[in-house]
Design a protein around this motif. Sequence first.
Motif: not given
Length: 368
Positions: A76-87, A287-291
């Motif tokens: 999720l190049f540059r866009a994700s604010r998830a705390v998880a280092p891996f998906l 439309h994404s709900r991912m952080p």
Amino acid sequence: MQLAWRDADVADMPTIGTRITTFDGLRQVPGGHGARLEWVRARAKAFRAEFTSTGTPASVTTCDLVTLPYPTRFGLFRASRAVAPFLAITNRMLVIRWQDGDGRRRVLLFEPSDVELGRSTPYFAALARRTPAALSSLLVTEHGTVLGHLARLGIAPEEVDYLMFDHLHTQDLRRWVGTTTPQPDLGGAVVEPLLPNAKVVVQRDELLAMTCLHPIQRPWYQPEAFRAVRTGAFLAVDGALLLGPGVAVLATPGHVHGNQTLALNTSTGVWASSENAIAAECLTPEHSRMPGIARWTRTWQQEVVLNANTIETTAEQYNSLVLEKTLVDRSQADPRFLQFFPSSELTAAWTNPGTKPTFSHHAIHHAA
């Protein structure tokens, strides 16, 4: 280690498929990547009309291979604010069957990864060494094998005509296409091909790039695995090719220099499959709900979110993903999302908070 391709290792494709010229001239478009983006968008619309008139294949079947961890910062190049280092991503094989104009039946395997040998990819091998075995068993799930899926579908190995990957990161094809010399790590003998009539459809640009890998590419390729492949195993493509009714390979450079996309015309409309993105919502990130995803696209006015591990040519990859976005139809399950089928699709996992996809395809269903 670098490769030195012999002429006999690579066969041209003068009698297979039909050359597509719609996208010829991309690199000669003046004005830089922005001008090329608009050129690609216009040409994708034109190609869509041509492509849908070619018919549909007899069937498309989806086969799950493996779910494994992948860095969030890549997927999720540059866009994700998830705390998880891996998906988590799930690698899947598509089995496409059609009939040529002369009545001959064809079978194409898209992304038939040898999961066992893929573990030797430098990046994933290094990751495995740092991961305790107990944790690895929680993070990696094998769903099936290429040969097991073929047996389930009633396809004999010798009936497979073509193998195709969006690119050759992580791949080791020796067991599929055979070798010309003994292989110490595969029993010490010459490897007889398990798919004896299959040819690997690959962009010539990628084969040439693999002869002298750049340092940013080396963690993701296994060049030594290609040094002894059987003579004539590769069918080199220059650009786009219509393989059969509703089945095309398109050059989509950027993720790697010779990246390519599988395009399919089906009963639900046009699909595209590649690893340029890992989720359908990466093509409509608003439309994404991912952080972080929707916020990213609003802030930077970027209409797609890339899967970028090597970042070979970011702007080219962006343009290629817009080509795919323009070509495909909207999902019948949820029209906010497009019929882009990631060859490695983002998968929800309790171990990776903040990376649950808003929408997933899981499979392409088509039978004529």
